[in-house]
Design a protein around this motif. Sequence first.
Motif, PDB file in Angstrom:
ATOM      1  N   ALA A   4       0.864  -1.181   0.000  1.00 24.29           N
ATOM      2  CA  ALA A   4       0.000   0.000   0.000  1.00 24.29           C
ATOM      3  C   ALA A   4       0.898   1.227   0.000  1.00 24.29           C
ATOM      4  N   SER A   5       0.895   1.977  -1.085  1.00 23.32           N
ATOM      5  CA  SER A   5       1.828   3.090  -1.249  1.00 23.32           C
ATOM      6  C   SER A   5       1.138   4.444  -1.160  1.00 23.32           C
ATOM      7  N   VAL A   6      -0.065   4.493  -0.584  1.00 24.33           N
ATOM      8  CA  VAL A   6      -0.737   5.762  -0.326  1.00 24.33           C
ATOM      9  C   VAL A   6      -0.635   6.054   1.162  1.00 24.33           C
ATOM     10  N   ASP A   7      -0.802   7.335   1.526  1.00 29.90           N
ATOM     11  CA  ASP A   7      -0.585   7.704   2.919  1.00 29.90           C
ATOM     12  C   ASP A   7      -1.660   7.138   3.837  1.00 29.90           C
ATOM     13  N   SER A   8      -2.906   7.102   3.366  1.00 26.94           N
ATOM     14  CA  SER A   8      -3.989   6.525   4.163  1.00 26.94           C
ATOM     15  C   SER A   8      -4.860   5.664   3.272  1.00 26.94           C
ATOM     16  N   LEU A   9      -5.300   4.540   3.822  1.00 26.68           N
ATOM     17  CA  LEU A   9      -6.072   3.571   3.036  1.00 26.68           C
ATOM     18  C   LEU A   9      -7.088   2.903   3.934  1.00 26.68           C
ATOM     19  N   TYR A  32       2.764  -2.018   4.502  1.00 28.70           N
ATOM     20  CA  TYR A  32       2.348  -0.617   4.497  1.00 28.70           C
ATOM     21  C   TYR A  32       3.500   0.239   5.011  1.00 28.70           C
ATOM     22  N   LEU A  34       4.383   3.388   4.690  1.00 26.15           N
ATOM     23  CA  LEU A  34       4.246   4.816   4.955  1.00 26.15           C
ATOM     24  C   LEU A  34       3.757   5.068   6.374  1.00 26.15           C
ATOM     25  N   GLY A  36       1.075   6.812   7.437  1.00 25.07           N
ATOM     26  CA  GLY A  36      -0.327   7.164   7.591  1.00 25.07           C
ATOM     27  C   GLY A  36      -1.114   6.094   8.316  1.00 25.07           C
TER      28      GLY A  36
END
Length: 382
Positions: A4-9, A32, A34, A36
């Motif tokens: 997961a390469s987004v800040d929040s999921l 994960y 990051l 976030g």
Amino acid sequence: AIPASVDSLTLACPGRGALPIDGNDADRVFFYPLGGTLTLHAVTVQRGRDRASGFDLAGGGCIASAGYVVLDEATVRNCYAGGEGAYGGGLYAYALTMASSTLSGNVALGVHESAGTAAFGGGAFVYAMELVASTVSGNRAAHAINPGRESYDIGGALVTVLGGSVQGSTIDTNYSWGRAGGIATFNDVSITNSTLSGNVAANDIAGALLLRWPAAAQIANSTITANRAAAGGGGIWLATSGSRLHSSIVAGNAAGDPVLADLHGDRSIAIGGDHNLIGHAGPSVTVPPGTLATDPRLGPLAANGGPTRTHALQADSPAIDAGSNPLALAFDQRGSGYPRVHGAAADIGAFEQQAVAVEARPVPAVSRWAAALMTGLLALFA
């Protein structure tokens, strides 16, 4: 593993049993990196595996996160992390929030052919935690037996570095080959309206709760029973003064020396608080004035209503109407429909005896989350 390469999921399912995400014992389920927040709502994550080779470290058999993980009506189960150091059989994160969720059947295993090993947190290794109306059950911190090699196994259920809180939750039947069958904390922890039961430190101290210096505990309206340690502190092991117990049961635990069964530490320790029932406190521990020292007359750990299992008070329990409610709690551990005070006063422990027989009910799904602090590192596990 799924990166997961987004800040929040946020991942949401129609129900935690509707669509399990299964690692097939082949790799982690989520990675994960990051800082976030990864939120799992009504999701079951299972059978993840992180097996490190050589002198690399393993961590987060199902979920490895550098930031915050929120389990909301979710389950993480039957995951494995194994290596020279294994950190979190089920989950590794900077901060963990569990609301109406379950962490069960996970294993952190120290394993190496030619070196000593360490296993921290069979269920999870985190820096900060908040558990609300949740269950942590049947997790293990252990090692592969290698004659002549030492091991350090701690926190069958959880290891938390910065401490945290446990509310309305049950920590049961977790196992550490070494110390802290239940929770090991390196900083202050609060436990409210909760049950720690049946946890085992097979070859060392602290069956249910290890407070490593300088950690102290604030425990209110909770029950700590049926835990076992090979050495002292079958219930709680303390390393310093400053802990407070209010209207709590710490009794019916076992240790190698019965005198040290429920509360013990390796130095002179004073505990504050009031209206407690403590079976056997070691000679170095001073308990609050007025503490009862008797059999609390508890039923077995069972589904007595509410989202988590509890120990009911038998009709002749000395804990009935002998407690206090310093936090002005509306309900006992079981939540809405089970008043915290019934009769002349609150009962001691997590369970309040009601006017009528309690009917066991299925586990409901409720509650939200409140997350923790800063940012952690995951480079060790990359």
